[in-house]
Design an enzyme around this catalytic site. Sequence first.
Site, PDB file in Angstrom:
ATOM      1  N   CYS A  17      -7.084  -1.001   0.834  1.00 11.86           N
ATOM      2  CA  CYS A  17      -7.733  -0.076  -0.024  1.00 11.86           C
ATOM      3  C   CYS A  17      -6.891   0.894  -0.459  1.00 11.86           C
ATOM      4  O   CYS A  17      -6.735   1.943   0.215  1.00 11.86           O
ATOM      5  CB  CYS A  17      -9.234   0.149   0.471  1.00 11.86           C
ATOM      6  SG  CYS A  17      -9.954   1.095  -0.696  1.00 11.86           S
ATOM      7  N   LEU A  18      -6.148   0.826  -1.520  1.00  9.25           N
ATOM      8  CA  LEU A  18      -5.404   1.763  -1.987  1.00  9.25           C
ATOM      9  C   LEU A  18      -5.311   1.792  -3.422  1.00  9.25           C
ATOM     10  O   LEU A  18      -5.032   1.045  -4.201  1.00  9.25           O
ATOM     11  CB  LEU A  18      -3.928   1.542  -1.584  1.00  9.25           C
ATOM     12  CG  LEU A  18      -2.858   2.617  -1.575  1.00  9.25           C
ATOM     13  CD1 LEU A  18      -3.179   3.569  -0.814  1.00  9.25           C
ATOM     14  CD2 LEU A  18      -1.404   1.843  -1.165  1.00  9.25           C
TER      15      LEU A  18
END
Length: 169
Positions: A70-71
Site C-alpha cells: 500500500c503505497l
Amino acid sequence: MMSDYAVETINDGLNEFNVEFHGPKESLYEGGVWKIRVELPDAYPYKSPSIGFVNKIFHPNVDELSGSVCLDVINQSWSPMFDLLNVFEVFLPQLLLYPNASDPLNGDAASLMMKDKKLYDQKVKEYCERYAKKENISNSTAEESGDEEDISEEESGSSDDEIPGRADP
C-alpha cells in the site's frame, strides 16, 4: 537496473520479474533480504508497476498473505517520470523507514505499532530473522510458497494470542 540489482525474470519475459531488495540501513529491516515481484503492465511507464513482497514481512502497509504494498506513489499518484530505480531506491526504503499505521493493509501490524511500539519492533525483527534471509529468497517460488503455507498454518494460532489488541473476527 540489471547492473545494480539481482533480477530474475519469470517465464523469460520482460514484464514479470523478481528483484532482490535489502532492508534500508538504520531501520528495523536492516539486514533483511526480500524477493520483490514486479509486474509491468503493457502501458508501463504510463501505468504503475505492480509490486509485492514474495517472502513475509511484518509491516502495516504490506499485506502479510499476498505481499501487496500500500503505497500511494505506486497505487495512485504514479507518473511516467518515475522508473523502477525510484521504486527500489526511494519508495520502498521510505515505506520501510516510515510506516503509515493510519492506512494499513496489515491491521495487526498497524494496531501493534500504535499500541506497543516495543513489541512491534521486536516482531519486525523476528520476521526479518525468520523470513528475510538470503536463503529464503534463493529457493524456487514453488518451494517457498509450500514452506510459507506450512509455517503460516503452524503459527496462525499462536500469533493471535501474542498480539495484544487484536480485533475479534
